[in-house]
Design a protein around this motif. Structure first.
Motif, PDB file in Angstrom:
ATOM      1  N   HIS A  29       0.813  -1.205   0.000  1.00  0.00           N
ATOM      2  CA  HIS A  29       0.000   0.000   0.000  1.00  0.00           C
ATOM      3  C   HIS A  29       0.845   1.252   0.000  1.00  0.00           C
ATOM      4  CE1 HIS A  29      -3.125  -2.720   1.877  1.00  0.00           C
ATOM      5  NE2 HIS A  29      -3.582  -2.358   0.712  1.00  0.00           N
ATOM      6  N   GLY A  30       1.842   1.294  -0.815  1.00  0.00           N
ATOM      7  CA  GLY A  30       2.649   2.500  -0.872  1.00  0.00           C
ATOM      8  C   GLY A  30       3.522   2.692   0.349  1.00  0.00           C
ATOM      9  N   LYS A  32       6.426   1.972   0.704  1.00  0.00           N
ATOM     10  CA  LYS A  32       7.793   2.325   0.349  1.00  0.00           C
ATOM     11  C   LYS A  32       7.885   3.756  -0.161  1.00  0.00           C
ATOM     12  CE  LYS A  32       7.354  -1.965  -1.309  1.00  0.00           C
ATOM     13  NZ  LYS A  32       7.283  -2.914  -2.362  1.00  0.00           N
ATOM     14  N   ALA A  33       6.843   4.512   0.064  1.00  0.00           N
ATOM     15  CA  ALA A  33       6.796   5.854  -0.501  1.00  0.00           C
ATOM     16  C   ALA A  33       7.854   6.774   0.085  1.00  0.00           C
ATOM     17  CB  ALA A  33       5.413   6.466  -0.267  1.00  0.00           C
ATOM     18  N   LEU A  34       8.083   6.663   1.359  1.00  0.00           N
ATOM     19  CA  LEU A  34       8.992   7.603   2.002  1.00  0.00           C
ATOM     20  C   LEU A  34      10.433   7.169   1.853  1.00  0.00           C
ATOM     21  CD1 LEU A  34       7.073   8.410   5.296  1.00  0.00           C
ATOM     22  CD2 LEU A  34       7.336   9.849   3.279  1.00  0.00           C
ATOM     23  N   GLU A  35      11.325   8.142   1.993  1.00  0.00           N
ATOM     24  CA  GLU A  35      12.740   7.839   1.923  1.00  0.00           C
ATOM     25  C   GLU A  35      13.091   6.861   3.044  1.00  0.00           C
ATOM     26  OE1 GLU A  35      11.390  10.740   1.849  1.00  0.00           O
ATOM     27  OE2 GLU A  35      12.350  12.077   0.413  1.00  0.00           O
ATOM     28  N   MET A 147       4.545   3.457   7.749  1.00  0.00           N
ATOM     29  CA  MET A 147       3.710   2.261   7.851  1.00  0.00           C
ATOM     30  C   MET A 147       4.242   1.249   8.856  1.00  0.00           C
ATOM     31  SD  MET A 147       1.464   2.883   5.475  1.00  0.00           S
ATOM     32  CE  MET A 147       0.725   1.516   4.614  1.00  0.00           C
ATOM     33  N   LYS A 369      13.036  -1.231  -1.100  1.00  0.00           N
ATOM     34  CA  LYS A 369      13.610   0.062  -1.473  1.00  0.00           C
ATOM     35  C   LYS A 369      14.302   0.744  -0.290  1.00  0.00           C
ATOM     36  CE  LYS A 369      10.651   1.067  -5.420  1.00  0.00           C
ATOM     37  NZ  LYS A 369      11.625   0.683  -6.412  1.00  0.00           N
TER      38      LYS A 369
END
Lengths: 408, 257, 250
Positions: A29-30, A32-35, A147, A369
């Protein structure tokens, strides 16, 4: 090539038709969006568990766990002055009925303290049947969504059976699914009908070319008739009168209406669970081998407890690296398969200070990531190191962090 | 909807059913219908695949169901833009000085239809899919500029209305004497201003990447879109240009029953 | 709003010309409807947005201040053209009706059917009473100054009382988690929104130490002042965009 073209045509067909075959519901659900440095060094989740993962509409399920707010909070991330413990769901397929932080119920946002330890519990109630992958997570003000670990939930039953009755302080029970809906639609229809009437009153006559031409010719009195003026006067009087009258009715009907509540909850951290003092672990150096996808830590362990301890797990951004020699331990369920290797796995004796080399090698660095860390401006790795007493099973947790040196 | 200036060979053909000034009405209505089907299909596609394959940009399913759609959109946009703009340009009227009043009136009607098609596309882009973006941000964690709604809103809806606005501009420029002689300021504002909304996508994504993580819809990083859409008010000037010219032209033709 | 006063009698169009100009009216009406749904809704969603989307954003301070202030813009600009050039006093009502059509479609199909939010959680507010008064005021006064001051003020002052019959019941208190909440707050807590944490709400930010908690009327009067200015500003913005100039180059 033929297959590729077929796939493209298939996709185009789906777009045109608007539907298609079954799709495996997404696992992620995203998250891995953050650095990586934000995911590793802000909210450090552990012991997250669900009370059950299969249940019916209207049944409740609880997710509970702990998190440590990292001491080594990144400088470019605003401090957690306001944070909101949330749940990632594909829309409100569940509703949140309770939320607890350190044993206290809370509904607003909270200020967290770096270095603080917290226990949480969220109670959710099934609303729409389906299979969903759900994570607890934190909205951090101006920082993003960090998350926690996710789990699959299966909700069975019938969506139509869902009910959500709430008792107001006046003793009335309202259904949240429908309260105020018909009333709202009714008022919109009422004003919409008046507006439509006004618009039709004007557009029924010749409009743009005709009126422009007549206005230019100075025939203004023909364009606005006495009847028009009468109706406008009626509007000017009647509309405010209706508004004030129905407002007075609403005020009288809900005399105990209160403003929206907007306080910030203040909940203090628990007594230290991480970096609690008996067993200290400090990362002195970290090297990341790009080719091997391995993070190699040099960690100094200072055992001031009265029992020998061993390193059992390193956990960062919900990826757990487990020492296979201590297979029963994991801060997460289900346990992840990544392996933690130590150059010296003999127990650290009470009173001993030892420097060990710990290798966390797994494709997860890349898949999650996290290896992007070496390209970040703040290229420091962080996470929780779990140590276990060889006898008795006590657990000691350290929040460790270190600058990362890449090995290309 | 575009035709050249030969004095209405088609008029008599359609004339039995439709008056001469509404010659392009069937094409106008069909375009409305086609656009409705197109946008509705895209929304249904979102309903079918957004939750199942559109929540995480790193999943293979995302590549299959969403990025592939994105590439198809780019191709469609490129073809439609090239085709329509080239058609309007290459079929331009080179004898505008010989235009009859009736034909010019008919072309004003057709220009109005073009602008109407443009505003219909503005509806889908500015109203439905725009606010729907807020709804989707309550479901997905933003991890890519290419979310399941952005792929449709930013990279299809925005370019499409820009193309249709460009068509209206080109139609006027190539087929109507006043618009050919001078460049209409309100028409240019109404087409180029909303075009800047497409450019604002870059500012928006930059803002969300570097300093604004929250999904606050009324946030200043969205105001580039807002300023762009104010230029749609230029339609008022287009209306006035049309009305004044039509009054002149109507004075030049005979009354008929 | 000066016009050439050359009173001369002209005959209305008849026959084919009458049908032609009527057909043109209908084309323009369809064009305008979608134009204002699309443009005004985008402007509104990105300036008022969250206050209008969610029931737990509709507070006493910001909601009645921001909504009319941003809502009076397009009505003023459109009135400037439709009244000044056509003597059609429907610019405000047309804009707000268009806005509500767009809003309702989105709330139902984007929030409810796509993402399962109950419609009562995303009920829009209405500015229609204020818009009707604004149109009637302009028509009767034929004055920018009077419409800006009286009409603009009415547009702002009528907003909260127009909407209280819709939203008062969401302000009933409930006891929840050892605290007092409104039903509206409870919607925000129960119906999960991943991108809308509680702290993001810009609501109830004042201290109100000296005014006996009369927050909504104060916000409305502040909005009335600002709407007066905003109306005049947007009247001229509307006029400027409705230029009929042709340029030699761009």
């Amino acid at each position: 090539m033929k297959i590729k073209i077929t796939q493209w045509v298939y996709t185009l067909g789906l777009i045109i038709l608007g539907f298609g075959g079954p799709v495996q519901t997404a696992l992620a659900h995203g998250e891995k969006a953050l650095e990586p440095f934000i995911r590793m060094r802000t909210i450090q989740w552990y012991d997250v568990a669900w009370s059950k993962q299969q249940f019916k509409v209207n049944e409740e399920v609880a997710v509970s766990g702990r998190f440590h707010v990292a001491e080594d909070w990144p400088v470019s991330v605003p401090k957690p002055e306001a944070a909101f413990l949330n749940v990632s769901t594909p829309g409100p397929v569940l509703i949140r009925t309770e939320r607890w932080l350190n044993g206290k119920p809370w509904v607003n946002s909270v200020a967290l303290q770096p270095g603080g330890d917290y226990e949480f519990k969220i109670v959710l109630k099934g609303r729409l049947p389906g299979r969903y992958h759900i994570h607890p997570f934190f909205n951090l003000k101006d920082a993003g969504q960090v998350m926690g670990p996710g789990a699959w939930l299966d909700i069975s039953g019938n969506a139509g059976d869902f009910s959500n009755g709430v008792k107001t302080l006046n003793g009335e029970i309202v259904d949240m699914e429908s309260v105020g809906l018909l009333n709202g639609i009714g008022w919109h229809l009422f004003w919409g009908a008046l507006a439509t009437g006004w618009l039709l009153w004007w557009v029924r006559r010749p409009l743009f070319i005709s009126r422009y031409r007549m206005l230019q010719a100075g025939m203004e009195e023909v364009l606005i008739t006495p009847t028009d003026r009468l109706i406008a006067k009626a509007v000017l009087v009647a509309v405010p009168v209706i508004v004030l009258a129905v407002n007075a009715v609403a005020v009288n009907r809900y005399p105990n209406a209160i403003p929206l509540q907007a306080s910030l909850d203040r909940i203090l951290p628990l007594p230290a669970l991480v970096n609690a003092g008996q067993v200290d672990a400090e990362a002195i150096k970290a090297e990341y081998s790009v080719a091997k996808r391995a993070m190699v830590f040099t960690v100094r362990i200072d055992n001031r407890s009265d029992k020998p301890v061993r390193i059992g797990e390193f956990n960062t951004a919900n990826v757990g690296f487990i020492n296979p020699e201590l297979p029963a331990v994991s801060s997460q369920a289900p346990a992840t398969a990544a392996v933690l290797k130590l150059d010296d796995d003999t127990p650290v004796r009470p009173g001993e200070t030892r420097t060990v080399t710990v290798t966390a090698q797994d494709a997860s660095w890349e898949a999650e990531k996290l290896d992007g860390l070496i390209n970040d401006a703040d290229s420091r790795v962080g996470g929780l190191l779990f140590l276990y007493a060889s006898e008795g099973g006590e657990r000691y947790i350290s929040s460790v962090s270190a600058a990362v040196i890449p090995k290309f | 909807m575009a035709t050249t200036s030969e004095p209405m060979p088609a008029v008599t053909h359609i004339g039995k059913r439709l008056p001469w000034y509404l010659q392009d009405l069937p094409r106008y209505l069909k375009t409305f219908g086609a656009l409705t089907v197109l946008y509705t299909s895209l929304r249904l596609y979102q309903g079918a695949f957004a939750v199942s394959a559109g929540l995480d940009s790193t999943e293979p399913a995302f590549e299959q169901y969403w990025m592939r759609l994105f590439y198809i959109e780019l191709a469609v946009i490129a073809v439609v833009m090239t085709g329509l703009w080239a058609y309007l340009w290459f079929t331009r009227d080179r004898q505008l000085d010989k235009l009859s009043p009736k034909e010019e009136i008919r072309r004003y009607f057709t220009l109005t239809m073009w602008i109407s098609i443009y505003t219909f596309a503005v509806y889908w882009a500015g109203s439905y899919f725009a606010e729907q973006d807020n709804s989707w941000h309550q479901v997905a964690i933003r991890d890519t500029p290419f979310t399941a709604n952005h792929i449709i809103e930013f990279y299809f809806n925005f370019p499409l209305y820009v193309i249709l606005g460009g068509c209206a501009w080109l139609y006027a420029r190539t087929r109507l004497p006043l618009y050919a002689k001078g460049i209409s300021l309100p028409l240019t504002l109404a087409v180029f201003g909303p075009f800047m909304i497409l450019v604002s996508v870059g500012f928006n994504e930059w803002g969300h990447t570097f300093w604004f993580r929250e999904e606050f819809f009324a946030a200043p990083i969205h105001w580039g879109f807002v300023i762009g859409v104010w230029f749609a008010l230029g339609v008022g000037g287009i209306l006035l240009q049309g009305v004044t010219r039509l009054i002149d032209l109507l004075d030049q033709i005979e009354d008929a029953d | 709003m000066s016009l050439p006063v050359t009173t001369q009698s002209i005959k209305p169009y008849t026959g084919e010309k009458a049908r032609l100009v009527r057909a043109y009216d209908y084309l323009i009406l369809v064009l305008a409807l979608f134009l204002f749904i699309g443009s005004f809704h985008l402007h509104f969603a990105l300036t008022v947005g969250d206050w209008d989307f969610w029931v737990d954003w509709k507070d006493r301070q910001w909601w009645p201040l921001v909504t009319p202030l941003m809502g009076i813009t397009f009505p003023a600009a459109v009135q400037a053209v439709l009244w000044d050039k056509f003597r059609l006093p429907l610019g405000a009502t047309l804009c707000v009706t268009a806005l509500l059509i767009g809003t309702w479609i989105t709330r139902i199909f984007a929030y409810h059917y796509w993402n399962f939010f109950p419609v009562n959680m995303v009920l829009p507010a209405t500015m229609l009473p204020g818009a009707l008064v604004l149109d009637a005021m302009l028509m009767l006064s034929n004055s920018l100054t009077i419409t800006a001051i009286a009409g603009g003020s009415a547009f702002a002052l009528l907003f909260y009382p127009s909407n209280w019959p819709i939203f008062a019941l969401f302000h009933q208190p409930v006891e929840y988690a050892n605290a007092q909440l409104t039903l509206a707050d409870l919607f925000g807590f129960q119906y999960i929104r991943t991108g809308m944490p509680e702290y993001l709400r810009i609501i109830e930010r004042g201290t109100l130490r000296t005014y006996g908690q009369y927050a909504a009327p104060l916000a409305a009067f502040c909005s009335a002042l600002l709407c007066t200015l905003m109306y005049a500003l947007w009247w001229y913005i509307g006029k400027w965009f409705a230029t009929t100039r042709y340029l030699s180059k761009i």
